[in-house]
Scaffold this motif. Structure first.
Motif, PDB file in Angstrom:
ATOM      1  N   VAL A  19       1.037  -1.190  -0.025  1.00 51.17           N
ATOM      2  CA  VAL A  19       0.117  -0.065   0.049  1.00 51.17           C
ATOM      3  C   VAL A  19       1.017   1.113  -0.173  1.00 51.17           C
ATOM      4  CG1 VAL A  19      -1.513   1.527   1.255  1.00 51.17           C
ATOM      5  CG2 VAL A  19      -1.993  -1.199   0.999  1.00 51.17           C
ATOM      6  N   THR A  20       1.876   1.321   0.879  1.00 45.88           N
ATOM      7  CA  THR A  20       2.708   2.483   1.008  1.00 45.88           C
ATOM      8  C   THR A  20       3.506   2.741  -0.387  1.00 45.88           C
ATOM      9  OG1 THR A  20       2.912   2.114   3.395  1.00 45.88           O
ATOM     10  CG2 THR A  20       4.453   3.465   2.462  1.00 45.88           C
ATOM     11  N   ALA A  21       4.178   1.684  -0.789  1.00 45.07           N
ATOM     12  CA  ALA A  21       4.761   1.888  -2.123  1.00 45.07           C
ATOM     13  C   ALA A  21       4.059   2.110  -3.403  1.00 45.07           C
ATOM     14  CB  ALA A  21       5.661   0.498  -2.543  1.00 45.07           C
ATOM     15  N   GLU A 164       8.997  -7.235   0.815  1.00 41.33           N
ATOM     16  CA  GLU A 164       8.130  -6.401  -0.229  1.00 41.33           C
ATOM     17  C   GLU A 164       8.800  -5.105  -0.784  1.00 41.33           C
ATOM     18  OE1 GLU A 164       4.534  -6.015  -2.478  1.00 41.33           O
ATOM     19  OE2 GLU A 164       5.213  -7.655  -0.908  1.00 41.33           O
ATOM     20  N   ARG A 165       9.448  -4.422  -0.049  1.00 42.48           N
ATOM     21  CA  ARG A 165      10.321  -3.191  -0.405  1.00 42.48           C
ATOM     22  C   ARG A 165      11.321  -3.564  -1.269  1.00 42.48           C
ATOM     23  NH1 ARG A 165      11.915   0.080   4.520  1.00 42.48           N
ATOM     24  NH2 ARG A 165       9.764   0.136   4.824  1.00 42.48           N
ATOM     25  N   ALA A 166      12.099  -4.556  -1.055  1.00 44.55           N
ATOM     26  CA  ALA A 166      13.228  -4.791  -1.657  1.00 44.55           C
ATOM     27  C   ALA A 166      12.828  -5.389  -3.376  1.00 44.55           C
ATOM     28  CB  ALA A 166      14.159  -6.183  -0.965  1.00 44.55           C
ATOM     29  N   CYS A 225      15.564   2.514   1.896  1.00 40.37           N
ATOM     30  CA  CYS A 225      15.353   2.218   0.631  1.00 40.37           C
ATOM     31  C   CYS A 225      16.265   1.342  -0.155  1.00 40.37           C
ATOM     32  CB  CYS A 225      14.890   3.506   0.046  1.00 40.37           C
ATOM     33  SG  CYS A 225      16.343   4.559  -0.455  1.00 40.37           S
ATOM     34  N   GLY A 226      17.409   1.083   0.388  1.00 41.26           N
ATOM     35  CA  GLY A 226      18.451   0.334  -0.212  1.00 41.26           C
ATOM     36  C   GLY A 226      18.006  -1.038   0.058  1.00 41.26           C
ATOM     37  N   VAL A 227      18.061  -2.059  -1.152  1.00 42.63           N
ATOM     38  CA  VAL A 227      17.781  -3.274  -1.283  1.00 42.63           C
ATOM     39  C   VAL A 227      18.726  -4.318  -0.264  1.00 42.63           C
ATOM     40  CG1 VAL A 227      17.605  -5.407  -2.509  1.00 42.63           C
ATOM     41  CG2 VAL A 227      17.014  -3.012  -3.679  1.00 42.63           C
TER      42      VAL A 227
END
Length: 310
Positions: A19-21, A164-166, A225-227
């Protein structure tokens, strides 16, 4: 904790991050396309849909215009990756674990869900609605940070968010790579979509290059934010949450992906090897998620049917 509780919380984290992304990428794309030509606007929306791996679903009966894209990604319940669907899935999973999750988190997700369910955002109203999306995303994130005890449940939820962010960052890089975007201006959108523009310019200044942007997004280990940061942190959370008897394989699998990324030489944007690298990263993240499921349920039991890896 119960395996089904652990996996529910893991997917709560993934859905909340989704949702955030999605909210952040919508906001950045909408702002940038306001100054573009009509063709460039359609290309910007198409890139966003492609980054979310939804091109096939979107092409059925939509056009690449603001109203269609906003409706599809925000309030379309038929879209398994829309904001309203992700919030509904997060809420269902929280209800399944309401005896181990703080009630404040369920209330925050409920309020967020009501906001999206009761709105019909359009291009004319999206500016204000985007601010509401940001506020509610921050409220949910703040509730997780300030109201959840640092138990295994918290660790599984955070691990889900980080993976999920990565994966989402890898998708964004891959879409821009396909467009053969070699100038830094085209990568500014990716940096802003990951909330990485300011820390990147703090390090590289205004003269940063596209190759530096890609390498930084993948290997930065000191910014969220870095993978590499996401993989290292998720590995630590899972190692702390899972039994230390050596039987759990998810932390080791994730550790191999993290170690490879930590020491690999990142190809330039124009190098075809970058595509292979991004594919291997995403495959490693997916395998780690699947391995976690096996770690949790290899001794019996079935996952709740209310969550899916969509």
């Amino acid at each position: 904790m119960l395996s089904r509780h652990a996996e529910s919380l893991f997917w709560v984290g993934r859905y909340i991050e989704r949702v955030t992304a999605t909210s952040r990428m919508l906001d950045v794309t909408y702002q940038r396309q306001l100054e573009d030509s009509n063709v460039a606007r359609q290309r910007a929306w198409a890139d966003l849909i492609e980054a979310l791996y939804l091109t096939e679903e979107f092409d059925v009966d939509h056009e690449f215009v603001a109203e269609d894209v906003l409706r599809f990604l925000i309030s379309d319940r038929r879209n398994p990756s829309s904001i309203i669907t992700a919030l509904a899935n997060a809420r269902t999973n929280l209800l399944n674990v309401r005896d181990v999750a703080p009630v404040e988190l369920l209330e925050a997700v409920n309020r967020f869900h009501r906001l999206v369910a009761g709105s019909e955002p359009s291009g004319a109203t999206f500016w204000e609605f985007s601010d509401q999306l940001k506020v509610h995303s921050h409220i949910v994130s703040g509730t997780i940070t300030d109201r959840m005890a640092r138990t295994d449940g918290f660790r599984f939820l955070i691990a889900g968010r980080l993976l999920e962010r990565a994966e989402m960052t890898c998708r964004l890089i891959d879409v821009q790579r396909v467009r053969q975007a070699h100038t830094f201006e085209t990568w500014e959108r990716v940096l802003r979509s990951t909330s990485g523009f300011q820390p990147f310019t703090d390090r590289y200044g205004a003269a940063g290059t596209s190759d530096e942007a890609v390498s930084w997004l993948l290997t930065a280990d000191d910014v969220p934010c870095g993978v590499l940061f996401c993989l290292r942190s998720a590995e630590q959370q899972l190692a702390a949450a899972l039994p230390s008897d050596g039987l759990a394989k998810a932390p080791r699998r994730l550790g191999r992906v993290r170690a490879w990324l930590q020491f690999v030489e990142v190809p330039g944007v124009a190098d075809p090897a970058l595509e292979t690298m991004l594919e291997e990263l995403q495959e490693g993240i997916r395998h780690a998620s699947e391995t976690l499921h096996r770690d949790l349920f290899e001794t019996g039991g079935e996952p709740l049917s209310s969550y899916q890896a969509v």
